[in-house]
Design a protein around this motif. Structure first.
Motif, short mmCIF file in Angstrom:
data_model
loop_
_atom_site.label_atom_id
_atom_site.label_comp_id
_atom_site.label_asym_id
_atom_site.label_seq_id
_atom_site.Cartn_x
_atom_site.Cartn_y
_atom_site.Cartn_z
N THR A 46 0.83 -1.21 0.00
CA THR A 46 0.00 0.00 0.00
C THR A 46 0.86 1.25 0.00
OG1 THR A 46 -1.74 -1.16 1.22
CG2 THR A 46 -1.82 1.23 1.23
N HIS A 88 -7.92 2.48 3.69
CA HIS A 88 -7.03 1.33 3.55
C HIS A 88 -6.63 0.76 4.91
CE1 HIS A 88 -6.74 2.91 -0.57
NE2 HIS A 88 -6.40 1.69 -0.89
N CYS A 191 -1.94 11.34 -1.68
CA CYS A 191 -1.33 10.01 -1.88
C CYS A 191 0.02 9.92 -1.18
CB CYS A 191 -1.17 9.74 -3.37
SG CYS A 191 -2.70 9.34 -4.24
N ALA A 198 1.22 4.71 5.65
CA ALA A 198 1.24 3.26 5.42
C ALA A 198 2.63 2.69 5.68
CB ALA A 198 0.79 2.95 3.99
N MET A 227 -3.85 2.71 -8.10
CA MET A 227 -3.46 3.51 -6.94
C MET A 227 -2.84 4.83 -7.36
SD MET A 227 -2.20 0.80 -4.05
CE MET A 227 -2.46 2.06 -2.77
#
Length: 290
Positions: A46, A88, A191, A198, A227
Motif C-alpha cells: 500500500t 485502507h 497520496c 502506510a 493507486m
C-alpha cells in the motif's frame, strides 16, 4: 489534473461521470496486480503503491507548473488523507481480524452507501428505479462474494472495521462534492502523505521486506493505474459527475476483477460469476435509465 468541462452533471455522457467509470475500470486491475506483487506485505505494498501514484502525480504537477495546488486548507488535507489512508487502514485491519470473504463482502457496502448518502448530503433525488438498480448491484456482489460466508462472534471487531472502511470511502467520495474548490491535482499530495502513514504502519506491524524486479513492476503499474490515476479520475467523477450512477456501477468492479483473475488462470467461471454479472449489468441499466 484539471476537472474536464461538462454539461449536465447527472448524465452518463458527460466527461466527469465517464472519468469515474474509468476509475472503476482501473480498480478491477488491483487484485491481479496485488497477486503479481506477492509476497510483499500488504501495508508495504500500500505504501509503495501510494508513493508511486503520488510521485507520478507530482511530476505532472511540476511539469504543468501547478505545484501550488498542494497548498490546501487543513480541512481538505483531513478529507483527502483521511479518506485514502483511513479507508485502507480499516480495510487491512478487517482482513486481519475477520475472515477475508466476509470482510470483503461487508467492505462492498460502500457503493450502496454512496448512492444512499447522495440524498441527505448532496440533496440529489434517488427514485425507485435508481434504488432498484443499486439493490440489484448489491445482490450481484452478494452472489459473487457471499458463498459460504459465516459471521462468527469472535470476529466482530473485524466486521466493524470492514463496515467502517465502507462508510469511510463512501463519505470521502460523497463529501468530495462539497470541496469543489479543492483541485483534483491535490490528490497527489494526499497520496504521498498516505504513503508515509502506510510505511509507518508497515515498520510498526510487519516484517521488513525488499521488493524484487517483479514486485517493483507491479508497484509501478499500480501507481499508474488503480493507486494513481484512478484516485484522480474518481475525484473528478465524484465532484463533477453523477455519484448515484457511479455508486451503482461500482458493483461491476469486483465482477471485472474476478473475470480478470479467471483469465489469468486464478479461478474458474462459475454460475455465481455469471449470475452476479447479470445482476450488476441489470442494475447498471436501471440506474442509467433513471
Amino acid at each position: 489534473m484539471v476537472p474536464p468541462r461538462f454539461g449536465n452533471p447527472f448524465n452518463l455522457s458527460n466527461n466527469a461521470t465517464l472519468a469515474g467509470c474509468a476509475a472503476l475500470a482501473l480498480w478491477a486491475f488491483l487484485a491481479p496486480l496485488a497477486r503479481l506483487a506477492q509476497p510483499l506485505p500488504p501495508l508495504l505494498l500500500t505504501a509503495l503503491g501510494f508513493a508511486a501514484g503520488g510521485v507520478l502525480g507530482l511530476a505532472v504537477l511540476a511539469a504543468r507548473g501547478r505545484l501550488g495546488a498542494l497548498r490546501q486548507s487543513p480541512l481538505a488535507w483531513a478529507h483527502g488523507v483521511g479518506g485514502l489512508a483511513g479507508y485502507h487502514a480499516l480495510y487491512f485491519a478487517a482482513l486481519a481480524l475477520a475472515p477475508p470473504l466476509e470482510a470483503n463482502l461487508l467492505n462492498y457496502l460502500w457503493p450502496l452507501l454512496i448512492v444512499l448518502l447522495a440524498a441527505p448530503i448532496l440533496g440529489l433525488p434517488l427514485g425507485p428505479r435508481r434504488l432498484a438498480g443499486v439493490v440489484l448491484g448489491a445482490a450481484g456482489a452478494a452472489v459473487l462474494l457471499a458463498g459460504g460466508a459465516r459471521f462468527p462472534a469472535e470476529a466482530v471487531a473485524g466486521f466493524a472495521c470492514a463496515i467502517g472502511a465502507a462508510l469511510t470511502w463512501a463519505l470521502y467520495s460523497v463529501l468530495s462534492r462539497r470541496l469543489l474548490g479543492v483541485p483534483t491535482e491535490a490528490v497527489a499530495g494526499f497520496c504521498l502523505v498516505s504513503a508515509l502513514l502506510a510505511l509507518a504502519a508497515h515498520l510498526g506491524f510487519e516484517a521488513l521486506a525488499m521488493p524484487g524486479p517483479r514486485q517493483w513492476l507491479a508497484v509501478m503499474l499500480m501507481g499508474l493505474g488503480p493507486m494513481g490515476a484512478a484516485f484522480f479520475l474518481w475525484d473528478i467523477g465524484m465532484k463533477r459527475g453523477d455519484p448515484r450512477l457511479l455508486g451503482t456501477l461500482a458493483y461491476a468492479t469486483p465482477i471485472a476483477s474476478t473475470l480478470l483473475l479467471i483469465a489469468l488462470g486464478e479461478g474458474v467461471l462459475t454460475w455465481q460469476v455469471a449470475a452476479a454479472a447479470g445482476l450488476v449489468a441489470g442494475g447498471g441499466v436501471l440506474a442509467a435509465r433513471a
